[in-house]
Design an enzyme around this catalytic site. Structure first.
Site, PDB file in Angstrom:
ATOM      1  N   GLY A  97      27.826 -18.887  -5.877  1.00 59.88           N
ATOM      2  CA  GLY A  97      28.309 -20.259  -6.058  1.00 59.88           C
ATOM      3  C   GLY A  97      29.663 -20.308  -6.737  1.00 59.88           C
ATOM      4  O   GLY A  97      30.385 -21.294  -6.627  1.00 59.88           O
ATOM      5  N   LYS A 118      35.254 -14.202 -10.230  1.00 60.16           N
ATOM      6  CA  LYS A 118      34.214 -15.134 -10.689  1.00 60.16           C
ATOM      7  C   LYS A 118      34.913 -16.355 -11.284  1.00 60.16           C
ATOM      8  O   LYS A 118      35.675 -16.226 -12.243  1.00 60.16           O
ATOM      9  CB  LYS A 118      33.336 -14.454 -11.741  1.00 60.16           C
ATOM     10  CG  LYS A 118      32.120 -15.287 -12.152  1.00 60.16           C
ATOM     11  CD  LYS A 118      31.135 -14.411 -12.898  1.00 60.16           C
ATOM     12  CE  LYS A 118      30.014 -15.216 -13.527  1.00 60.16           C
ATOM     13  NZ  LYS A 118      29.113 -14.356 -14.290  1.00 60.16           N
ATOM     14  N   ASP A 130      30.946 -26.659  -9.757  1.00 58.04           N
ATOM     15  CA  ASP A 130      32.368 -26.674  -9.414  1.00 58.04           C
ATOM     16  C   ASP A 130      32.949 -25.318  -9.005  1.00 58.04           C
ATOM     17  O   ASP A 130      34.117 -25.223  -8.658  1.00 58.04           O
ATOM     18  CB  ASP A 130      33.177 -27.239 -10.590  1.00 58.04           C
ATOM     19  CG  ASP A 130      32.963 -26.430 -11.873  1.00 58.04           C
ATOM     20  OD1 ASP A 130      32.265 -25.400 -11.820  1.00 58.04           O
ATOM     21  OD2 ASP A 130      33.488 -26.840 -12.923  1.00 58.04           O
ATOM     22  N   GLY A 131      32.154 -24.264  -9.115  1.00 56.37           N
ATOM     23  CA  GLY A 131      32.672 -22.947  -8.735  1.00 56.37           C
ATOM     24  C   GLY A 131      33.647 -22.348  -9.734  1.00 56.37           C
ATOM     25  O   GLY A 131      34.276 -21.337  -9.459  1.00 56.37           O
ATOM     26  N   ASP A 261      17.949 -12.734  -9.008  1.00 53.55           N
ATOM     27  CA  ASP A 261      19.303 -12.799  -8.441  1.00 53.55           C
ATOM     28  C   ASP A 261      20.310 -12.117  -9.367  1.00 53.55           C
ATOM     29  O   ASP A 261      21.451 -11.904  -8.981  1.00 53.55           O
ATOM     30  CB  ASP A 261      19.733 -14.246  -8.186  1.00 53.55           C
ATOM     31  CG  ASP A 261      19.614 -15.117  -9.419  1.00 53.55           C
ATOM     32  OD1 ASP A 261      18.505 -15.199  -9.968  1.00 53.55           O
ATOM     33  OD2 ASP A 261      20.635 -15.686  -9.855  1.00 53.55           O
ATOM     34  N   ASN A 262      19.887 -11.782 -10.575  1.00 58.21           N
ATOM     35  CA  ASN A 262      20.771 -11.088 -11.510  1.00 58.21           C
ATOM     36  C   ASN A 262      20.371  -9.624 -11.667  1.00 58.21           C
ATOM     37  O   ASN A 262      20.697  -8.987 -12.662  1.00 58.21           O
ATOM     38  CB  ASN A 262      20.754 -11.777 -12.876  1.00 58.21           C
ATOM     39  CG  ASN A 262      21.372 -13.167 -12.819  1.00 58.21           C
ATOM     40  OD1 ASN A 262      22.120 -13.470 -11.901  1.00 58.21           O
ATOM     41  ND2 ASN A 262      21.060 -14.001 -13.782  1.00 58.21           N
ATOM     42  N   ASP A 271      25.975  -9.835 -14.142  1.00 53.79           N
ATOM     43  CA  ASP A 271      25.919 -11.257 -14.511  1.00 53.79           C
ATOM     44  C   ASP A 271      25.737 -11.463 -16.010  1.00 53.79           C
ATOM     45  O   ASP A 271      24.673 -11.883 -16.477  1.00 53.79           O
ATOM     46  CB  ASP A 271      24.818 -11.992 -13.733  1.00 53.79           C
ATOM     47  CG  ASP A 271      25.368 -12.561 -12.436  1.00 53.79           C
ATOM     48  OD1 ASP A 271      26.550 -12.322 -12.129  1.00 53.79           O
ATOM     49  OD2 ASP A 271      24.622 -13.254 -11.735  1.00 53.79           O
TER      50      ASP A 271
END
Ligand code: AMP
Ligand code: MG
Length: 503
Positions: A97, A118, A130-131, A261-262, A271
């Protein structure tokens, strides 16, 4: 720089590159462009790593590339598609994301260095967010990546840290009072950014064709030594994950968000978010305020959570990997962790040989450190300062965060010390112990001081911390002030002990 973008070349991507958040099916990535930023400037550059991949850190084009304003020849930016279990619950599609992979650089050593920005703007996986990333969290990731590397822990690395010159709005305390903070972009680097969640998503969707392609790709690119043996592959992932947990536990590192996911398929720490270092010993301590209620990801639970994550991966691989191999992998995790933890702790204690009750010796040490509220890092380091027979409780008094509790634990400490002294004193004991017990770790209050200064434009504090962390096991008199226990003012200050989740 030389790029060989196998992920893009060999795996299916989304046919469209349209903007907007959406579910992405049948594809492992989407092509995206980083969103340009107003006024990029360097906060930090990793010159050694840059040299390894033939990057030119002094060129204006490289700064623009690390800010997402410019692509260097060979870069093919993408966001990848994965799912994950968050805090024990299946969360469906997550994906990159706010991460954008620029490409897979080939280093001078022939190894693969995928570069990932990132905070470079929204992707199809940004959902409502917002990325972007703030300087505070990006600086933490940069420092930790390099510190973990120096501590001997498998980790994603950091190539650069750029301030964007643009504000990012964040509700840091989740109290409905959002504030503007300086934005930043970290460029992280790893041979592979494939996560457990990359396999879980197609498995959950019943997309076995996609799952199968990803497995074959990962075996071929990231595990070529296994020659396509899926059973051995799972056992190897379990082994690496177990070794990683030994590393975290031996150093008192708490990741804070061990969602699937991490979790890296290569067993790397990945992460960096609301992580922390155990200070006063407490197995149930977590730095993550979001987890303060359940404490799922507390220090002492990390080994069992990693096994839980491996089970989730095994579940995703059920139709693809032999069931006996999956079961063997999960068993192997437990055995590897137990043996590795004991070996690591024997090393930390400088024990010359193995005794049957060593685990008990370790447990009692942890128990008195907890009862006396002693600092994890400094107490282990102090154990090598005198010969075992000369150690007494007063050597540890200044390392406690609570005088009353310390004095109540004193006799317990003395009896542990006499038990420890019976194990003798090998000639190389101090050198071995000092190589296993760091003097300096990047405590949250140290990071916060570097952040406060950097936000005011002063990079001196950050640079000093980075320098000190290059040799965390050495006695460095000029950095002694960075080896102190957490000061009292930092106990409850935001960022200095506890942190919130995504920033
Ligand atoms: P994390 O908690 O950082 O592991 O993030 C979990 C998920 O949320 C991942 O899919 C991230 O890409 C996504 N995410 C976190 N922060 C942002 C952000 N500021 N903008 C877009 N996506 C984000
Ligand atoms: Mg994540």
């Amino acid at each position: 720089m030389k790029f060989d973008n196998r992920f893009v070349r060999e795996l299916p991507g989304e046919p469209t590159a349209a903007p907007g958040a959406r579910p992405v099916r049948g594809a492992l990535y989407s092509r995206v462009q980083p969103t340009p930023v107003a006024a990029p400037r360097w906060i930090a550059v990793n010159h050694a790593l840059a040299a390894e991949i033939d990057a030119e850190p002094d060129s204006p084009a490289f700064l623009q590339a690390m800010a997402g304003n410019h692509l260097l020849p060979g870069m093919e930016p993408i966001a990848s598609n994965y799912g994950g279990h968050q805090f024990g619950h299946w969360a469906g599609q997550l994906g990159d994301g706010r991460a954008i992979s620029l490409g897979e650089a080939i280093g001078r050593d022939g190894a693969r260095y995928e570069l990932q920005l990132k905070g470079a703007g929204p992707t199809p996986y940004s959902r409502h967010a917002d990325g972007r990333a703030v300087l505070r969290s990006s600086l933490r990731e940069y420092v930790l990546s390099e510190a973990m590397h120096a501590l001997g822990v498998p980790t994603t690395r950091a190539l650069s840290l750029v301030a964007t010159g643009e504000p990012v709005v964040r509700d840091m305390f989740y109290d409905g009072r959002p504030q503007q903070e300086p934005g930043a972009i970290v460029c992280r680097v790893a041979p592979s950014f494939i996560r457990f969640g990359h396999f879980e998503l197609p498995a959950a969707r019943g997309d076995t064709a996609l799952l199968e392609r990803l497995i074959d790709f990962t075996l071929d690119r990231d595990y070529p030594q296994l020659q396509g043996d899926r059973g051995r592959w799972f056992v190897e992932i379990a082994e690496r994950t177990a070794r990683l947990m030994v590393d975290w536990m031996r150093l008192g590192f708490v990741h804070g968000v061990m969602n699937t996911d991490n979790f890296s398929i290569l067993g790397l720490t990945i992460d960096y978010g609301p992580f922390g270092w155990l200070e006063n010993v407490d197995p149930l301590w977590t730095p993550n305020t979001t987890d303060a209620e359940g404490r799922r990801y507390a220090y002492g639970r990390q080994p069992q959570i990693a096994q839980w994550n491996l089970s989730a991966l095994a579940h995703a691989l059920t139709s693809m990997v032999d069931g006996d191999a999956l079961a063997a992998g999960l068993d192997h995790y437990g055995n590897t962790f137990s043996a590795g933890y004991l070996a690591a702790l024997r090393n930390k204690l400088g024990l010359a040989d193995a005794h049957d009750d060593d685990l008990d010796l370790v447990r009692e040490l942890m128990a008195w450190m907890e009862a006396a509220e002693c600092d994890f890092t400094l107490t282990f380091r102090a154990l090598s300062e005198s010969r075992p027979g000369d150690l007494s409780a007063r050597h540890f008094e200044a390392l406690s965060y609570n005088v009353q509790k310390f004095s109540r634990a004193q006799s317990r400490i003395e009896s542990w010390l006499s038990r420890y002294a019976q194990r003798g004193d090998a000639p190389d004991r101090k050198a071995r112990m000092d190589g296993a017990n760091p003097r300096i770790v990047p405590r949250n209050y140290l990071l916060q001081q570097a952040i406060d200064a950097a936000e005011k434009g002063d990079l001196g504090v950050l640079n000093e911390l980075l320098k000190a962390l290059e040799r965390p096991f050495a006695d460095q008199p000029q950095f002694e002030h960075l080896a102190a226990k957490r000061p009292e003012w930092a106990r409850s200050r935001a960022g200095c002990s506890m942190l919130s989740c995504s920033s």
